[in-house]
Design a protein around this motif. Sequence first.
Motif, short mmCIF file in Angstrom:
data_model
loop_
_atom_site.label_atom_id
_atom_site.label_comp_id
_atom_site.label_asym_id
_atom_site.label_seq_id
_atom_site.Cartn_x
_atom_site.Cartn_y
_atom_site.Cartn_z
N PHE A 82 74.18 18.91 72.35
CA PHE A 82 75.08 19.54 71.39
C PHE A 82 76.15 18.54 71.00
O PHE A 82 77.03 18.21 71.80
CB PHE A 82 75.73 20.79 72.00
CG PHE A 82 76.56 21.56 71.01
CD1 PHE A 82 75.98 22.54 70.22
CD2 PHE A 82 77.91 21.29 70.83
CE1 PHE A 82 76.72 23.25 69.29
CE2 PHE A 82 78.67 21.97 69.90
CZ PHE A 82 78.07 22.96 69.14
N PRO A 84 79.25 18.12 68.77
CA PRO A 84 80.14 18.99 68.00
C PRO A 84 80.47 18.47 66.60
O PRO A 84 80.93 19.22 65.76
CB PRO A 84 81.40 19.06 68.88
CG PRO A 84 81.35 17.82 69.70
CD PRO A 84 79.90 17.56 69.95
N ARG A 91 76.43 26.03 61.05
CA ARG A 91 76.21 27.29 61.79
C ARG A 91 77.14 28.39 61.30
O ARG A 91 76.71 29.51 61.06
CB ARG A 91 76.45 27.01 63.28
CG ARG A 91 76.33 28.23 64.18
CD ARG A 91 74.92 28.60 64.41
NE ARG A 91 74.82 29.70 65.36
CZ ARG A 91 73.99 30.70 65.25
NH1 ARG A 91 73.17 30.78 64.23
NH2 ARG A 91 73.95 31.64 66.16
N THR A 257 78.70 24.63 73.44
CA THR A 257 78.40 25.52 72.32
C THR A 257 79.65 26.07 71.65
O THR A 257 79.67 26.30 70.44
CB THR A 257 77.51 26.69 72.79
OG1 THR A 257 76.29 26.15 73.33
CG2 THR A 257 77.17 27.62 71.65
N VAL A 260 81.12 24.87 68.25
CA VAL A 260 80.65 25.27 66.93
C VAL A 260 81.73 26.07 66.21
O VAL A 260 81.77 26.11 64.97
CB VAL A 260 79.36 26.11 67.05
CG1 VAL A 260 79.63 27.47 67.66
CG2 VAL A 260 78.69 26.27 65.68
N SER A 265 79.26 23.22 62.97
CA SER A 265 77.93 22.63 62.87
C SER A 265 77.27 22.49 64.24
O SER A 265 77.94 22.46 65.27
CB SER A 265 78.00 21.25 62.21
OG SER A 265 78.76 20.35 63.00
N VAL A 266 75.93 22.42 64.22
CA VAL A 266 75.14 22.21 65.44
C VAL A 266 74.09 21.16 65.15
O VAL A 266 73.84 20.80 64.00
CB VAL A 266 74.46 23.51 65.90
CG1 VAL A 266 75.48 24.56 66.28
CG2 VAL A 266 73.53 24.06 64.81
N THR A 267 73.46 20.65 66.20
CA THR A 267 72.39 19.68 66.02
C THR A 267 71.08 20.38 65.68
O THR A 267 70.92 21.57 65.91
CB THR A 267 72.19 18.85 67.30
OG1 THR A 267 71.83 19.74 68.37
CG2 THR A 267 73.46 18.11 67.67
N TRP A 270 69.47 21.70 68.86
CA TRP A 270 70.08 22.94 69.34
C TRP A 270 69.60 24.13 68.51
O TRP A 270 69.26 25.18 69.05
CB TRP A 270 71.60 22.82 69.24
CG TRP A 270 72.37 23.95 69.86
CD1 TRP A 270 72.89 24.01 71.11
CD2 TRP A 270 72.69 25.20 69.23
NE1 TRP A 270 73.51 25.22 71.32
CE2 TRP A 270 73.41 25.97 70.18
CE3 TRP A 270 72.45 25.75 67.98
CZ2 TRP A 270 73.89 27.25 69.90
CZ3 TRP A 270 72.92 27.03 67.70
CH2 TRP A 270 73.63 27.77 68.65
N ALA A 271 69.55 23.96 67.20
CA ALA A 271 69.12 25.04 66.32
C ALA A 271 67.65 25.39 66.55
O ALA A 271 67.28 26.57 66.59
CB ALA A 271 69.34 24.65 64.86
N HIS A 274 67.55 27.25 70.20
CA HIS A 274 68.24 28.53 70.36
C HIS A 274 67.91 29.54 69.25
O HIS A 274 67.86 30.74 69.51
CB HIS A 274 69.75 28.31 70.40
CG HIS A 274 70.23 27.69 71.67
ND1 HIS A 274 70.26 28.35 72.88
CD2 HIS A 274 70.71 26.44 71.93
CE1 HIS A 274 70.74 27.57 73.82
NE2 HIS A 274 71.01 26.39 73.27
#
Length: 335
Positions: A82, A84, A91, A257, A260, A265-267, A270-271, A274
């Motif tokens: 993750f 940041p 997200r 987490t 976010v 935003s997320v990587t 990660w997306a 999850h």
Amino acid sequence: CGECHASDAHFFKGQQATDLYGADGQLVSESNGRWFGCNAFAFTINSFHQEIISPFIGIGIMLVIFLTVVHYHSYGPKRITFDPYSQEVERFSLIERSVHLFRLISFAILTVTGLIIAFNLHLWQQLLFASADQMLDIHIWSGVVFIATNLWGIYLWFRDALFASYDKDWVRKIGGYLGYKGTVPAGRFNAGQKMFYWYTTIFGLIISLTGVILVFRDSFTLSTLCITSTIHNLMAFFLIAGVVAHAYLGTVANPGTWRVLVDGSVTREWARHHHPLWYQALLRKGKVHEPEEEAQNGEETEQPDAQAEDASEDESRPETRQNSNKQNGNDAPKE
């Protein structure tokens, strides 16, 4: 509070003379509570709250904290990369982050001031606030912010919080929080987040409505206020316990987490892990693009397959088989 609100407390149960001579010439009396305007049902509900429920509320909240510690030591955190500040996948928008932030701050203030009021923690009131009136004013205005952000959040995330058929699979696997290592289906919100949305929506609306009634208490009867305060406190205790569990899952159980909520935003990794269905939807809409290296690797792996398909098609044609046989016959060495 139990000194006055207990089921056998003289403050409410004590008898007061209303007429020295009734119709039968006897003394007429009624309970202090009824004389104050509190009927028997409202008094019973409030006594149940003060004598039975309130003493165990603190234990219940501590139990939730204890269970989060047990879960952490039993299963550990989910360690998915993750970054940041990756800016790879958006997200949450700025508006969503702002609503969440102000709702969180207002709820934290309401929790502190509300627990002081509910349990009459006079020493904490003196330590944190200049006076009881100041604490009550802060509680009320924080409630106003909470109501506004709660309603806004309901509007913002309503569509994303609607349940879908794939959520059943997430529930069966408990979202991977009890040891499952594979990928579980999830849209923009997983089934657990959707349940929390409706949990906070229902309890938040009830707390908001009862809170407004308590603020304008002069317009309501004592019976109404006794029932309303009981509902208000109970809903608040349940909501506090739920937020504690939510905070654990959004921070310690999933390291990083919470960031976010800072940049939104997320990587991609990660997306994909999850919220795979949400990530695939973003790809189809063109809002997210795979890195060039991954796209090239995908094309390279597809080329041999395509060549094999062309070859199989050519070989399946009669002309191709004949030419192949002639070529083999001409090139074959003669004896």
